[in-house]
Design a protein around this motif. Structure first.
Motif, mmCIF file in Angstrom:
data_model
loop_
_atom_site.group_PDB
_atom_site.id
_atom_site.type_symbol
_atom_site.label_atom_id
_atom_site.label_comp_id
_atom_site.label_asym_id
_atom_site.label_seq_id
_atom_site.Cartn_x
_atom_site.Cartn_y
_atom_site.Cartn_z
ATOM 1 N N UNK A 1 0.646 -1.117 -0.003
ATOM 2 C CA UNK A 1 0.083 0.380 -0.514
ATOM 3 C C UNK A 1 0.671 1.238 -0.248
ATOM 4 N N UNK A 2 0.675 2.475 -0.627
ATOM 5 C CA UNK A 2 1.224 3.413 -1.121
ATOM 6 C C UNK A 2 1.389 4.443 0.310
ATOM 7 N N UNK A 3 2.464 4.490 1.152
ATOM 8 C CA UNK A 3 2.650 5.543 1.944
ATOM 9 C C UNK A 3 1.794 6.711 1.750
ATOM 10 N N UNK A 4 1.961 7.377 3.177
ATOM 11 C CA UNK A 4 1.322 8.769 3.308
ATOM 12 C C UNK A 4 1.643 9.656 3.579
ATOM 13 N N UNK A 5 2.233 11.223 3.336
ATOM 14 C CA UNK A 5 2.999 11.635 4.450
ATOM 15 C C UNK A 5 2.174 12.073 5.636
ATOM 16 N N UNK A 6 3.030 12.575 6.814
ATOM 17 C CA UNK A 6 1.796 13.654 7.852
ATOM 18 C C UNK A 6 1.177 14.336 7.735
ATOM 19 N N UNK A 7 1.586 15.541 6.724
ATOM 20 C CA UNK A 7 1.350 16.827 6.268
ATOM 21 C C UNK A 7 -0.107 16.566 5.559
ATOM 22 N N UNK A 8 -0.719 15.756 5.079
ATOM 23 C CA UNK A 8 -0.558 15.591 4.865
ATOM 24 C C UNK A 8 -2.247 15.241 5.138
ATOM 25 N N UNK A 9 -1.968 14.545 6.418
ATOM 26 C CA UNK A 9 -3.459 14.444 6.941
ATOM 27 C C UNK A 9 -3.308 15.552 8.897
ATOM 28 N N UNK A 10 -2.366 15.789 8.635
ATOM 29 C CA UNK A 10 -2.276 16.407 10.093
ATOM 30 C C UNK A 10 -3.469 17.264 10.284
ATOM 31 N N UNK A 11 -3.552 17.755 11.233
ATOM 32 C CA UNK A 11 -5.022 18.111 11.570
ATOM 33 C C UNK A 11 -5.270 19.031 12.719
ATOM 34 N N UNK A 12 -6.081 20.065 12.959
ATOM 35 C CA UNK A 12 -6.749 20.721 13.946
ATOM 36 C C UNK A 12 -8.418 21.060 14.206
ATOM 37 N N UNK A 13 -8.601 21.533 15.059
ATOM 38 C CA UNK A 13 -9.527 21.613 15.517
ATOM 39 C C UNK A 13 -9.991 22.618 16.329
ATOM 40 N N UNK A 14 -10.884 23.587 16.546
ATOM 41 C CA UNK A 14 -10.669 24.548 17.823
ATOM 42 C C UNK A 14 -12.072 24.411 17.878
ATOM 43 N N UNK A 15 -12.251 24.797 19.745
ATOM 44 C CA UNK A 15 -13.866 25.264 20.140
ATOM 45 C C UNK A 15 -14.206 25.866 21.127
ATOM 46 N N UNK A 16 -15.036 26.904 21.200
ATOM 47 C CA UNK A 16 -15.076 27.809 22.836
ATOM 48 C C UNK A 16 -15.223 27.733 23.761
ATOM 49 N N UNK A 17 -15.064 27.790 24.792
ATOM 50 C CA UNK A 17 -15.544 26.674 26.114
ATOM 51 C C UNK A 17 -16.470 27.585 26.533
ATOM 52 N N UNK A 18 -17.493 26.834 26.065
ATOM 53 C CA UNK A 18 -18.500 27.418 26.899
ATOM 54 C C UNK A 18 -19.336 26.877 27.992
ATOM 55 N N UNK A 19 -20.322 27.985 28.400
ATOM 56 C CA UNK A 19 -21.151 27.688 30.184
ATOM 57 C C UNK A 19 -21.772 26.406 30.368
ATOM 58 N N UNK A 20 -22.330 25.431 29.265
ATOM 59 C CA UNK A 20 -22.444 24.263 29.630
ATOM 60 C C UNK A 20 -21.574 23.126 29.728
ATOM 61 N N UNK A 21 -19.965 23.458 29.664
ATOM 62 C CA UNK A 21 -19.281 22.560 30.089
ATOM 63 C C UNK A 21 -18.003 22.626 30.381
ATOM 64 N N UNK A 22 -18.622 23.883 31.880
ATOM 65 C CA UNK A 22 -18.491 24.437 33.451
ATOM 66 C C UNK A 22 -18.290 23.133 34.532
ATOM 67 N N UNK A 23 -16.955 22.616 34.813
ATOM 68 C CA UNK A 23 -17.172 22.574 36.192
ATOM 69 C C UNK A 23 -17.889 23.507 37.597
ATOM 70 N N UNK A 24 -17.618 22.855 39.014
ATOM 71 C CA UNK A 24 -18.453 23.484 39.297
ATOM 72 C C UNK A 24 -17.193 25.428 39.595
ATOM 73 N N UNK A 25 -15.972 24.891 39.655
ATOM 74 C CA UNK A 25 -14.920 26.344 39.174
ATOM 75 C C UNK A 25 -14.668 27.267 38.025
ATOM 76 N N UNK A 26 -16.077 26.753 37.492
ATOM 77 C CA UNK A 26 -15.975 27.470 36.330
ATOM 78 C C UNK A 26 -15.346 27.679 35.153
ATOM 79 N N UNK A 27 -14.375 26.261 35.194
ATOM 80 C CA UNK A 27 -13.631 26.020 33.982
ATOM 81 C C UNK A 27 -14.077 24.677 32.942
ATOM 82 N N UNK A 28 -13.773 24.821 31.672
ATOM 83 C CA UNK A 28 -14.267 23.255 31.398
ATOM 84 C C UNK A 28 -13.483 21.916 32.101
#
Ligand SMILES: CC(C)(COP(=O)(O)OP(=O)(O)OC[C@H]1O[C@@H](n2cnc3c(N)ncnc32)[C@H](O)[C@@H]1OP(=O)(O)O)[C@@H](O)C(=O)NCCC(=O)NCCS
Length: 156
Positions: free
Chosen positions: A1-28
Protein backbone atom coordinates in the motif's frame (compact mmCIF):
# COMPACT_ATOMS: atom_id res chain seq x y z
CA UNK A 1 0.00 0.00 0.00
CA UNK A 2 1.26 3.47 -0.93
CA UNK A 3 2.56 5.46 2.09
CA UNK A 4 1.25 8.90 3.06
CA UNK A 5 3.09 11.90 4.48
CA UNK A 6 2.30 13.16 7.99
CA UNK A 7 1.44 16.59 6.58
CA UNK A 8 -1.31 15.09 4.41
CA UNK A 9 -3.43 14.20 7.46
CA UNK A 10 -2.24 16.66 10.15
CA UNK A 11 -5.41 18.25 11.51
CA UNK A 12 -6.48 21.21 13.62
CA UNK A 13 -9.65 21.76 15.58
CA UNK A 14 -10.76 24.57 17.86
CA UNK A 15 -13.77 25.29 20.02
CA UNK A 16 -14.83 28.09 22.34
CA UNK A 17 -15.24 26.92 25.96
CA UNK A 18 -18.95 27.45 26.77
CA UNK A 19 -20.78 27.51 30.16
CA UNK A 20 -22.63 24.21 29.43
CA UNK A 21 -19.29 22.40 29.71
CA UNK A 22 -18.09 24.06 32.95
CA UNK A 23 -17.25 22.35 36.22
CA UNK A 24 -18.18 23.84 39.61
CA UNK A 25 -15.14 26.15 39.52
CA UNK A 26 -16.12 27.66 36.19
CA UNK A 27 -13.42 25.88 34.21
CA UNK A 28 -13.89 23.54 31.27
CA UNK A 29 -14.54 19.90 32.28
CA UNK A 30 -11.61 17.54 31.72
CA UNK A 31 -14.04 15.15 30.02
CA UNK A 32 -14.88 17.80 27.43
CA UNK A 33 -11.19 18.23 26.64
CA UNK A 34 -10.88 14.43 26.29
CA UNK A 35 -13.84 14.47 23.88
CA UNK A 36 -12.17 17.15 21.74
CA UNK A 37 -8.87 15.21 21.79
CA UNK A 38 -10.71 12.11 20.55
CA UNK A 39 -12.43 14.10 17.77
CA UNK A 40 -9.31 15.85 16.55
CA UNK A 41 -7.31 12.61 16.67
CA UNK A 42 -10.01 10.71 14.77
CA UNK A 43 -10.05 13.37 12.03
CA UNK A 44 -6.28 12.96 11.47
CA UNK A 45 -6.59 9.15 11.51
CA UNK A 46 -9.48 9.15 9.01
CA UNK A 47 -7.65 11.57 6.73
CA UNK A 48 -4.62 9.27 6.80
CA UNK A 49 -6.45 6.04 5.97
CA UNK A 50 -9.57 7.48 4.23
CA UNK A 51 -11.67 4.96 6.14
CA UNK A 52 -13.90 5.01 9.26
CA UNK A 53 -11.94 4.46 12.50
CA UNK A 54 -12.69 3.55 16.12
CA UNK A 55 -10.72 4.61 19.17
CA UNK A 56 -8.96 1.54 20.55
CA UNK A 57 -7.04 3.24 23.37
CA UNK A 58 -5.94 6.51 24.90
CA UNK A 59 -2.62 6.64 26.73
CA UNK A 60 -2.08 8.58 29.92
CA UNK A 61 -3.35 12.20 30.01
CA UNK A 62 -2.35 15.06 32.33
CA UNK A 63 -4.12 18.41 32.51
CA UNK A 64 -1.39 20.99 33.00
CA UNK A 65 -3.36 24.21 32.75
CA UNK A 66 -7.10 24.97 33.25
CA UNK A 67 -9.32 26.30 30.46
CA UNK A 68 -11.66 29.09 31.54
CA UNK A 69 -15.08 29.58 30.02
CA UNK A 70 -14.81 32.06 27.14
CA UNK A 71 -11.31 30.94 26.16
CA UNK A 72 -10.50 29.13 22.93
CA UNK A 73 -9.40 25.47 23.04
CA UNK A 74 -7.05 24.70 20.15
CA UNK A 75 -5.98 21.19 19.17
CA UNK A 76 -3.50 19.81 16.66
CA UNK A 77 -3.24 16.12 15.73
CA UNK A 78 -0.89 14.13 13.54
CA UNK A 79 -0.43 10.47 12.75
CA UNK A 80 2.89 9.39 14.24
CA UNK A 81 2.93 5.92 12.75
CA UNK A 82 0.67 3.34 11.15
CA UNK A 83 1.05 -0.38 11.83
CA UNK A 84 -1.31 -2.92 10.22
CA UNK A 85 -4.81 -1.63 10.87
CA UNK A 86 -3.93 0.69 13.76
CA UNK A 87 -2.44 4.17 13.87
CA UNK A 88 -0.85 6.09 16.74
CA UNK A 89 -2.02 9.71 16.70
CA UNK A 90 -0.49 12.45 18.86
CA UNK A 91 -2.79 15.29 19.93
CA UNK A 92 -1.66 18.50 21.60
CA UNK A 93 -4.08 20.94 23.26
CA UNK A 94 -3.58 24.65 23.95
CA UNK A 95 -5.79 27.33 25.43
CA UNK A 96 -5.81 30.78 23.87
CA UNK A 97 -7.17 33.84 25.66
CA UNK A 98 -9.00 35.77 22.95
CA UNK A 99 -9.01 39.08 24.86
CA UNK A 100 -5.53 39.16 26.40
CA UNK A 101 -3.86 37.04 23.72
CA UNK A 102 -1.24 34.39 24.42
CA UNK A 103 -1.60 30.64 24.64
CA UNK A 104 -0.75 27.90 27.15
CA UNK A 105 -0.22 24.18 26.80
CA UNK A 106 -3.15 22.30 28.38
CA UNK A 107 -2.55 18.62 27.62
CA UNK A 108 -1.09 16.08 25.21
CA UNK A 109 -2.10 12.52 24.46
CA UNK A 110 -1.34 9.53 22.28
CA UNK A 111 -4.34 7.66 20.95
CA UNK A 112 -4.62 4.47 18.94
CA UNK A 113 -7.27 4.36 16.23
CA UNK A 114 -8.16 1.26 14.23
CA UNK A 115 -9.58 1.36 10.71
CA UNK A 116 -12.68 -0.82 10.51
CA UNK A 117 -15.35 -2.00 8.08
CA UNK A 118 -19.06 -1.31 8.71
CA UNK A 119 -19.28 -4.60 10.62
CA UNK A 120 -16.30 -3.70 12.82
CA UNK A 121 -13.56 -5.80 11.23
CA UNK A 122 -10.12 -4.20 11.19
CA UNK A 123 -8.67 -3.31 7.76
CA UNK A 124 -5.10 -2.41 6.66
CA UNK A 125 -4.00 1.24 6.58
CA UNK A 126 -1.26 2.94 4.52
CA UNK A 127 2.16 3.37 6.17
CA UNK A 128 3.28 6.81 7.38
CA UNK A 129 6.24 8.45 5.65
CA UNK A 130 8.01 10.70 8.20
CA UNK A 131 9.92 13.64 6.67
CA UNK A 132 11.18 16.07 9.33
CA UNK A 133 13.47 15.16 12.24
CA UNK A 134 10.52 15.58 14.64
CA UNK A 135 8.35 13.27 12.56
CA UNK A 136 11.13 10.67 12.41
CA UNK A 137 11.60 10.86 16.20
CA UNK A 138 7.83 10.47 16.80
CA UNK A 139 7.76 7.54 14.34
CA UNK A 140 10.51 5.72 16.25
CA UNK A 141 8.97 6.40 19.67
CA UNK A 142 5.53 5.26 18.43
CA UNK A 143 7.08 1.85 17.74
CA UNK A 144 8.39 1.66 21.32
CA UNK A 145 5.02 2.75 22.75
CA UNK A 146 3.20 0.12 20.66
CA UNK A 147 5.48 -2.61 22.01
CA UNK A 148 4.68 -1.41 25.54
CA UNK A 149 0.91 -1.36 24.83
CA UNK A 150 0.96 -4.85 23.34
CA UNK A 151 2.84 -6.13 26.39
CA UNK A 152 0.29 -4.45 28.69
CA UNK A 153 -2.60 -6.01 26.77
CA UNK A 154 -1.00 -9.44 27.01
CA UNK A 155 -0.61 -8.98 30.77
CA UNK A 156 -4.24 -7.92 31.27
C1 LIG B 1 -10.43 -1.73 18.39
C2 LIG B 1 -11.02 -3.05 17.91
C3 LIG B 1 -11.56 -2.90 16.47
C4 LIG B 1 -9.89 -4.07 17.89
O1 LIG B 1 -10.49 -5.32 17.67
P1 LIG B 1 -9.60 -6.67 17.69
O2 LIG B 1 -10.51 -7.82 17.59
O3 LIG B 1 -8.60 -6.61 18.80
O4 LIG B 1 -8.93 -6.53 16.30
P2 LIG B 1 -7.53 -7.07 15.85
O5 LIG B 1 -7.05 -8.19 16.73
O6 LIG B 1 -7.67 -7.30 14.38
O7 LIG B 1 -6.57 -5.83 16.11
C5 LIG B 1 -6.67 -4.71 15.29
C6 LIG B 1 -5.65 -3.70 15.71
O8 LIG B 1 -6.11 -3.06 16.90
C7 LIG B 1 -5.03 -2.95 17.79
N1 LIG B 1 -5.60 -2.87 19.12
C8 LIG B 1 -6.60 -3.62 19.62
N2 LIG B 1 -6.85 -3.24 20.89
C9 LIG B 1 -6.01 -2.24 21.17
C10 LIG B 1 -5.77 -1.44 22.32
N3 LIG B 1 -6.49 -1.60 23.44
N4 LIG B 1 -4.80 -0.48 22.24
C11 LIG B 1 -4.09 -0.31 21.13
N5 LIG B 1 -4.25 -1.04 20.01
C12 LIG B 1 -5.20 -1.99 20.04
C13 LIG B 1 -4.22 -4.20 17.56
O9 LIG B 1 -2.90 -4.07 18.05
C14 LIG B 1 -4.28 -4.28 16.06
O10 LIG B 1 -3.29 -3.40 15.51
P3 LIG B 1 -2.57 -3.71 14.09
O11 LIG B 1 -3.62 -4.22 13.14
O12 LIG B 1 -2.00 -2.40 13.66
O13 LIG B 1 -1.52 -4.75 14.37
C15 LIG B 1 -12.18 -3.57 18.85
O14 LIG B 1 -11.61 -3.86 20.12
C16 LIG B 1 -13.29 -2.56 19.00
O15 LIG B 1 -14.13 -2.41 18.12
N6 LIG B 1 -13.32 -1.88 20.14
C17 LIG B 1 -14.37 -0.86 20.40
C18 LIG B 1 -13.96 0.46 19.77
C19 LIG B 1 -14.93 1.56 20.09
O16 LIG B 1 -16.13 1.36 20.09
N7 LIG B 1 -14.41 2.73 20.36
C20 LIG B 1 -15.21 3.87 20.65
C21 LIG B 1 -15.01 4.33 22.03
S1 LIG B 1 -15.81 3.28 23.22
Amino acid sequence: MQGRFVRESASEYSELALPNDANGLGNLLGGKIMHLVDLCGAIAAMKHCRNPVVTASVDHMDFIHPVQIGQLVRLRASVNRAFNSSMEVGVKVWVEDLIRGGEKHVSSAFLTFVAVTKDGRSVPVPPVIPESDDEKRRYERAGERRAYRLAQRRRS
